[in-house]
Design a protein around this motif. Structure first.
Motif, PDB file in Angstrom:
ATOM      1  N   ASN A  91       0.867  -1.176   0.000  1.00 37.33           N
ATOM      2  CA  ASN A  91       0.000   0.000   0.000  1.00 37.33           C
ATOM      3  C   ASN A  91       0.905   1.228   0.000  1.00 37.33           C
ATOM      4  N   GLY A  92       1.156   1.772  -1.172  1.00 38.69           N
ATOM      5  CA  GLY A  92       2.103   2.878  -1.326  1.00 38.69           C
ATOM      6  C   GLY A  92       1.767   4.124  -0.531  1.00 38.69           C
ATOM      7  N   ALA A  93       0.516   4.266  -0.114  1.00 34.75           N
ATOM      8  CA  ALA A  93       0.117   5.437   0.671  1.00 34.75           C
ATOM      9  C   ALA A  93       0.463   5.266   2.145  1.00 34.75           C
ATOM     10  N   ARG A  94       0.780   4.053   2.549  1.00 37.71           N
ATOM     11  CA  ARG A  94       1.046   3.742   3.963  1.00 37.71           C
ATOM     12  C   ARG A  94       2.544   3.736   4.222  1.00 37.71           C
ATOM     13  N   VAL A  95       2.920   4.256   5.378  1.00 38.16           N
ATOM     14  CA  VAL A  95       4.321   4.250   5.805  1.00 38.16           C
ATOM     15  C   VAL A  95       4.472   3.218   6.920  1.00 38.16           C
ATOM     16  N   VAL A  96       5.528   2.413   6.824  1.00 42.75           N
ATOM     17  CA  VAL A  96       5.820   1.402   7.838  1.00 42.75           C
ATOM     18  C   VAL A  96       7.078   1.825   8.581  1.00 42.75           C
ATOM     19  N   ILE A  97       7.022   1.731   9.903  1.00 39.32           N
ATOM     20  CA  ILE A  97       8.169   2.064  10.752  1.00 39.32           C
ATOM     21  C   ILE A  97       8.918   0.772  11.045  1.00 39.32           C
ATOM     22  N   LYS A  98      10.238   0.799  10.850  1.00 39.63           N
ATOM     23  CA  LYS A  98      11.080  -0.364  11.134  1.00 39.63           C
ATOM     24  C   LYS A  98      12.297   0.088  11.920  1.00 39.63           C
ATOM     25  N   LEU A  99      12.852  -0.833  12.699  1.00 41.91           N
ATOM     26  CA  LEU A  99      14.047  -0.536  13.479  1.00 41.91           C
ATOM     27  C   LEU A  99      15.280  -0.559  12.593  1.00 41.91           C
ATOM     28  N   THR A 100      16.244   0.285  12.934  1.00 41.63           N
ATOM     29  CA  THR A 100      17.578   0.181  12.347  1.00 41.63           C
ATOM     30  C   THR A 100      18.370  -0.817  13.191  1.00 41.63           C
ATOM     31  N   ALA A 101      19.577  -1.135  12.755  1.00 42.17           N
ATOM     32  CA  ALA A 101      20.431  -2.038  13.540  1.00 42.17           C
ATOM     33  C   ALA A 101      20.685  -1.443  14.932  1.00 42.17           C
ATOM     34  N   LEU A 102      20.902  -0.135  14.997  1.00 41.13           N
ATOM     35  CA  LEU A 102      21.135   0.533  16.284  1.00 41.13           C
ATOM     36  C   LEU A 102      19.880   0.474  17.160  1.00 41.13           C
ATOM     37  N   GLY A 103      18.720   0.640  16.543  1.00 40.61           N
ATOM     38  CA  GLY A 103      17.464   0.539  17.280  1.00 40.61           C
ATOM     39  C   GLY A 103      17.258  -0.856  17.845  1.00 40.61           C
ATOM     40  N   LYS A 104      17.627  -1.860  17.083  1.00 38.76           N
ATOM     41  CA  LYS A 104      17.509  -3.257  17.528  1.00 38.76           C
ATOM     42  C   LYS A 104      18.422  -3.516  18.730  1.00 38.76           C
ATOM     43  N   ILE A 105      19.634  -2.968  18.693  1.00 36.55           N
ATOM     44  CA  ILE A 105      20.557  -3.118  19.823  1.00 36.55           C
ATOM     45  C   ILE A 105      19.958  -2.479  21.076  1.00 36.55           C
ATOM     46  N   ALA A 106      19.395  -1.276  20.912  1.00 37.22           N
ATOM     47  CA  ALA A 106      18.788  -0.584  22.055  1.00 37.22           C
ATOM     48  C   ALA A 106      17.645  -1.408  22.640  1.00 37.22           C
ATOM     49  N   VAL A 107      16.796  -1.967  21.764  1.00 35.94           N
ATOM     50  CA  VAL A 107      15.658  -2.767  22.227  1.00 35.94           C
ATOM     51  C   VAL A 107      16.143  -4.024  22.948  1.00 35.94           C
ATOM     52  N   ASP A 108      17.137  -4.701  22.390  1.00 44.33           N
ATOM     53  CA  ASP A 108      17.674  -5.901  23.043  1.00 44.33           C
ATOM     54  C   ASP A 108      18.265  -5.568  24.408  1.00 44.33           C
ATOM     55  N   ASN A 109      19.007  -4.476  24.484  1.00 40.59           N
ATOM     56  CA  ASN A 109      19.603  -4.064  25.760  1.00 40.59           C
ATOM     57  C   ASN A 109      18.530  -3.630  26.759  1.00 40.59           C
ATOM     58  N   HIS A 110      17.477  -3.016  26.265  1.00 37.79           N
ATOM     59  CA  HIS A 110      16.352  -2.608  27.114  1.00 37.79           C
ATOM     60  C   HIS A 110      15.687  -3.837  27.735  1.00 37.79           C
ATOM     61  N   TYR A 111      15.484  -4.863  26.929  1.00 35.95           N
ATOM     62  CA  TYR A 111      14.893  -6.110  27.427  1.00 35.95           C
ATOM     63  C   TYR A 111      15.772  -6.709  28.522  1.00 35.95           C
ATOM     64  N   ASN A 112      17.077  -6.768  28.270  1.00 39.04           N
ATOM     65  CA  ASN A 112      18.009  -7.314  29.264  1.00 39.04           C
ATOM     66  C   ASN A 112      18.061  -6.457  30.523  1.00 39.04           C
ATOM     67  N   PHE A 113      17.955  -5.133  30.351  1.00 36.89           N
ATOM     68  CA  PHE A 113      17.903  -4.212  31.486  1.00 36.89           C
ATOM     69  C   PHE A 113      16.727  -4.583  32.393  1.00 36.89           C
ATOM     70  N   HIS A 114      15.555  -4.797  31.786  1.00 36.42           N
ATOM     71  CA  HIS A 114      14.374  -5.136  32.587  1.00 36.42           C
ATOM     72  C   HIS A 114      14.497  -6.514  33.232  1.00 36.42           C
ATOM     73  N   LEU A 115      15.099  -7.458  32.531  1.00 32.93           N
ATOM     74  CA  LEU A 115      15.289  -8.785  33.137  1.00 32.93           C
ATOM     75  C   LEU A 115      16.086  -8.686  34.437  1.00 32.93           C
TER      76      LEU A 115
END
Length: 152
Positions: A91-115
């Motif tokens: 759907n060319g009118a729709r924009v999809v948000i995706k993580l960059t490699a740096l964003g993925k690292i932040a999310v993984d570290n955030h998960y480990n932080f909470h653990l």
């Protein structure tokens, strides 16, 4: 049924928790990527990952915040190079948000932080039998409805 005055101490205890949560929400953290992120930012990134990417509407619905708030957060996160906006191939009118490699690292570290950081409370939740966990979920659901009334 209890009188209102009988549950005032419980409401005071809850008030303390909510006040502390407000303070935490205003504090920034470095999740191993060399920049400070606020809870709203890292939780938005975590939502994007959990959805496998998504539009502003899906992210807002999943996060329980407005599309405007998500849109502003996404703009900040794009500038920080933690996520990107891509055209939806279906759907060319729709924009999809995706993580960059740096964003993925932040999310993984955030998960480990909470653990680690939330270990004791997570163990408390994990130790609850099904009935107690259902009561906890019911309390959370009712508190969300209660707070919704303040936001109308």
């Amino acid at each position: 049924m209890r009188k209102v005055k009988d549950v005032i101490p419980n409401m005071c205890s809850l008030g303390k928790v909510l006040s502390q949560y407000t303070m935490v929400a205003q504090k920034s953290f470095d999740f191993g990527i060399g920049m400070q992120l606020y809870p709203a930012e890292i939780h938005t990134l975590s939502t994007v990952e959990r959805l496998g990417g998504g539009g502003v509407t899906e992210i807002a619905h999943e996060s329980g915040v407005t599309k405007g708030a998500v849109s502003q957060l996404i703009s900040k996160l794009v500038k920080k190079e933690l996520c990107v906006k891509e055209k939806d191939p279906e759907n060319g009118a729709r924009v999809v948000i995706k993580l960059t490699a740096l964003g993925k690292i932040a999310v993984d570290n955030h998960y480990n932080f909470h653990l680690e950081h939330d270990r004791v409370f997570l163990e408390y939740l994990r130790s609850m039998d099904d009935e107690k966990l259902q009561v906890f979920d019911d309390i959370c659901r009712n508190m969300n409805k209660w707070m919704d009334n303040y936001l109308k």
